[in-house]
Motif scaffolding. Structure first.
Motif, short mmCIF file in Angstrom:
data_model
loop_
_atom_site.label_atom_id
_atom_site.label_comp_id
_atom_site.label_asym_id
_atom_site.label_seq_id
_atom_site.Cartn_x
_atom_site.Cartn_y
_atom_site.Cartn_z
N ASP A 8 0.83 -1.20 0.00
CA ASP A 8 0.00 0.00 0.00
C ASP A 8 0.86 1.25 0.00
OD1 ASP A 8 0.46 1.00 2.78
OD2 ASP A 8 -0.60 -0.83 3.39
N LEU A 9 0.22 2.36 -0.31
CA LEU A 9 0.94 3.63 -0.46
C LEU A 9 1.55 4.09 0.86
CD1 LEU A 9 1.74 6.04 -2.24
CD2 LEU A 9 -0.54 7.01 -1.79
N HIS A 10 0.88 3.79 1.97
CA HIS A 10 1.40 4.17 3.28
C HIS A 10 2.75 3.50 3.54
CE1 HIS A 10 1.37 5.30 7.53
NE2 HIS A 10 1.64 4.04 7.82
N GLU A 11 2.84 2.21 3.26
CA GLU A 11 4.10 1.49 3.44
C GLU A 11 5.19 2.07 2.54
OE1 GLU A 11 2.81 -2.42 2.43
OE2 GLU A 11 2.57 -3.03 4.52
N TYR A 12 4.82 2.40 1.32
CA TYR A 12 5.77 2.95 0.37
C TYR A 12 6.33 4.28 0.85
CZ TYR A 12 7.65 4.60 -4.11
OH TYR A 12 8.46 5.08 -5.11
N ILE A 13 5.45 5.14 1.38
CA ILE A 13 5.89 6.43 1.89
C ILE A 13 6.79 6.24 3.10
CG2 ILE A 13 5.13 8.61 2.93
CD1 ILE A 13 2.54 8.31 1.27
N GLU A 14 6.44 5.28 3.97
CA GLU A 14 7.27 5.01 5.15
C GLU A 14 8.66 4.56 4.76
OE1 GLU A 14 5.26 2.26 7.75
OE2 GLU A 14 4.61 3.91 9.03
N LYS A 15 8.76 3.77 3.70
CA LYS A 15 10.06 3.27 3.26
C LYS A 15 10.87 4.33 2.53
CE LYS A 15 9.89 -1.07 4.59
NZ LYS A 15 10.92 -1.70 5.47
N CYS A 16 10.19 5.16 1.73
CA CYS A 16 10.90 6.07 0.83
C CYS A 16 10.93 7.51 1.31
CB CYS A 16 10.26 6.03 -0.56
SG CYS A 16 10.24 4.41 -1.31
N LEU A 54 -3.58 0.86 -3.04
CA LEU A 54 -2.66 -0.26 -3.27
C LEU A 54 -1.93 -0.07 -4.60
CD1 LEU A 54 -4.86 -3.29 -2.12
CD2 LEU A 54 -3.40 -1.76 -0.76
N LEU A 55 -0.73 -0.66 -4.67
CA LEU A 55 0.11 -0.55 -5.86
C LEU A 55 0.30 -1.93 -6.49
CD1 LEU A 55 2.81 1.71 -4.20
CD2 LEU A 55 1.35 2.44 -6.08
N ASP A 56 0.19 -1.97 -7.82
CA ASP A 56 0.49 -3.23 -8.50
C ASP A 56 1.98 -3.27 -8.85
OD1 ASP A 56 0.90 -1.75 -10.83
OD2 ASP A 56 -0.99 -2.35 -11.76
N LYS A 57 2.41 -4.31 -9.52
CA LYS A 57 3.83 -4.49 -9.79
C LYS A 57 4.39 -3.44 -10.75
CE LYS A 57 2.96 -7.95 -13.40
NZ LYS A 57 3.49 -7.15 -14.51
N ASP A 58 3.52 -2.77 -11.49
CA ASP A 58 3.95 -1.73 -12.42
C ASP A 58 3.82 -0.34 -11.82
OD1 ASP A 58 4.71 -3.34 -14.68
OD2 ASP A 58 2.58 -3.77 -14.95
N PRO A 197 9.51 -4.77 -1.58
CA PRO A 197 10.25 -4.65 -2.83
C PRO A 197 10.79 -3.24 -3.06
CG PRO A 197 7.91 -4.71 -3.25
CD PRO A 197 8.09 -5.01 -1.79
N VAL A 198 11.85 -3.15 -3.84
CA VAL A 198 12.46 -1.86 -4.18
C VAL A 198 11.72 -1.25 -5.35
CG1 VAL A 198 14.57 -0.76 -5.00
CG2 VAL A 198 14.70 -2.64 -3.36
#
Length: 239
Positions: A8-16, A54-58, A197-198
């Motif tokens: 999800d976008l929240h996880e992505y923001i937390e990582k990046c 949510l984010l897909d693989k692309d 994933p990166v």
């Protein structure tokens, strides 16, 4: 049910942390397409937030979790203190009738999180969200339109967002036809959920981005969450 491997976008923001401008633009444009599609179908989501994107693989987004959605709201005013407290629009806290504009307020707070990497809860409790003076002026204007506290003005300010300068480089036809490339494509996939994933900056192939594909077609059968007993209620109503 479709498997969305990007988390999800929240996880992505937390990582990046704060996202680059082009990623904010791409994700925001797809969220906007999804919201406009929902609203033309008479659906008010009422729980838009980074965890429900949510984010897909692309690197393309899908809006999920319709547990608090109203599905027959076209042209109607609705009521109800539901959703996630720190994303609720002021008119919800005031227990006034509201419509689709509440989704844009929550969308604005999601844009804020992408741009600053800061918790939206901190933004709410300081009453006036703060951001760097170096923030792109078009992004700042977009954010301020989305989080306008007066719902009548907010409805007026968000009606023509596709023409907003921040989205000037977006080809809306390509986006809706699934031909647009996302700058958030996955470059390495993980077998395990906890091993994030990166994210890369190039896209090998496109994914569907038409509004029909931005929204899960399965409605989660949960009762709307209510917070009338929450200790947050009194504090948030005073903001």
């Amino acid at each position: 049910m479709e498997y969305l491997s990007g988390g999800d976008l929240h996880e992505y923001i937390e990582k990046c942390g704060p996202l680059p401008l082009e990623k904010i633009r791409s994700i925001s444009a797809e969220i906007l397409c999804g919201l406009q599609y929902l609203h033309t179908m008479g659906i008010v989501h009422r729980d838009i937030k980074a965890k429900n994107i949510l984010l897909d693989k692309d690197g393309h987004i899908k809006i999920t979790d319709f547990g608090t959605a109203v599905t027959d709201a076209y042209g109607k005013m609705i009521k109800g203190l539901v959703g996630t407290p720190c994303y609720m629009a002021p008119e919800m806290w005031s227990e006034k009738p509201y419509n689709w504009a509440v989704d844009y307020f929550a969308f604005g707070l999601t844009v804020y999180e992408m741009a600053t990497g800061r918790s939206v809860m901190k933004a709410i409790f300081t009453c006036q969200p703060s951001y760097s003076s170096k923030m792109n002026p078009d992004l700042k204007d977009l954010f301020e339109r989305l989080v306008c506290k007066d719902q009548e003005n907010r409805r007026r300010l968000v009606r023509n967002l596709r023409s907003h300068p921040f989205f000037q480089s977006i080809n809306w036809l390509e986006l809706e036809e699934g031909k647009a490339r996302s700058p958030c494509v996955m470059t390495r996939m993980s077998r395990f959920h906890n091993n994030w994933p990166v994210m890369g900056t190039r896209c090998d192939r496109c994914a569907w981005a038409h509004p029909n594909h931005l929204v899960w077609n399965r409605f989660h059968m949960f009762r709307p969450l209510r917070f009338s007993q929450s200790p947050l209620i009194g504090l948030l109503k005073q903001l």
